[in-house]
Design an enzyme around this catalytic site. Structure first.
Site, PDB file in Angstrom:
ATOM      1  N   ASP A 118      11.680  59.675  73.552  1.00 15.00           N
ATOM      2  CA  ASP A 118      12.549  60.261  72.523  1.00 15.00           C
ATOM      3  C   ASP A 118      13.054  61.634  72.969  1.00 15.00           C
ATOM      4  OD1 ASP A 118      14.003  60.565  70.226  1.00 15.00           O
ATOM      5  OD2 ASP A 118      12.295  60.997  68.921  1.00 15.00           O
ATOM      6  N   HIS A 166      20.767  60.676  72.890  1.00 18.45           N
ATOM      7  CA  HIS A 166      21.715  61.270  73.838  1.00 18.45           C
ATOM      8  C   HIS A 166      23.136  60.961  73.354  1.00 18.45           C
ATOM      9  CE1 HIS A 166      22.798  62.658  77.969  1.00 18.45           C
ATOM     10  NE2 HIS A 166      23.839  61.861  77.782  1.00 18.45           N
ATOM     11  N   GLU A 180      20.164  56.932  75.048  1.00 19.56           N
ATOM     12  CA  GLU A 180      21.602  56.852  74.782  1.00 19.56           C
ATOM     13  C   GLU A 180      21.964  55.552  74.066  1.00 19.56           C
ATOM     14  OE1 GLU A 180      25.723  57.846  77.105  1.00 19.56           O
ATOM     15  OE2 GLU A 180      24.186  56.767  78.224  1.00 19.56           O
TER      16      GLU A 180
END
Length: 208
Positions: free
Chosen positions: A170, A118, A179
């Site tokens: 994932d 992310h 993230e």
């Protein structure tokens, strides 16, 4: 309260907190370990707890080594500086791929690592591949794409498994797990530097 009493109170509180992190000793309801050995604390981005608490274990173990002490955990249970270092080293090994999924949670390290983190710059095409401007809303297509990120953010560590089952999807949308953050990487840098110089957690500068 005099200086000695104040220090003793601090030492007892510090020992109690360290004991709450140790597998086999901890009875703290908010500290658990996954089947694969990952320290798990309730909340988002679990790897922030893993790296920061492991760094704390390492720092406290070094203090104890220099002071010639150990951690008193109550009920006659104790923990040596080497035990604290072993727990910290186990967490580092888990992050770098010694886990049930055989996945490194550091992007670019090892044969398997997160591919859909992310991170906007990692998930959007580079200027060389896409010279035209990409607006904020236009990025949604890349965000939702199942394809791996086109740009590797080498060295970034993601939030990792967010429950006690070692599972990791994932997926960009699961930002709590995918993230990368500076507050995950920063403590890990100290851990990696230490274990690079002292690969055997049973010893520290020739002691314990």
């Amino acid at each position: 309260m005099g200086k000695d009493e104040y220090f003793q109170s601090f030492r007892e509180n510090a020992d109690n907190f360290i004991c709450s992190l140790l597998p086999g000793i901890s009875g703290h309801p908010q500290i658990q370990y996954s089947p694969g050995g990952l320290l798990f604390k309730v909340g988002n981005s679990n790897m922030q707890h893993v790296t920061s608490l492991s760094f704390l274990l390492l720092a406290y173990s070094n203090y104890l080594s220099h002071a010639g002490g150990h951690v008193s955990c109550g009920g006659g249970a104790t923990a040596s500086p080497a035990q604290l270092r072993r727990v910290a080293k186990r967490q580092v090994d888990y992050i770098l791929g010694d886990n049930p999924l055989r996945m490194s949670y550091m992007v670019g390290y090892g044969p398997r690592y997160p591919l859909r983190i992310h991170h906007r710059a990692s998930s959007l095409p580079s200027v060389a591949a896409h010279p035209a401007r990409i607006g904020c809303k236009a990025g949604a297509a890349y965000y939702a794409s199942p394809a791996p990120n086109p740009n590797l953010l080498v060295g970034a560590v993601v939030g990792g498994p967010s429950n006690s089952t070692d599972a990791f999807p994932d997926a960009r949308a699961v930002f709590q797990q995918s993230e990368p953050t500076t507050y995950i990487n920063a403590p890990l840098l100290g851990l990696l530097a230490y274990f690079s110089a002292h690969p055997d957690p049973a010893q520290q500068n020739g002691r314990d």
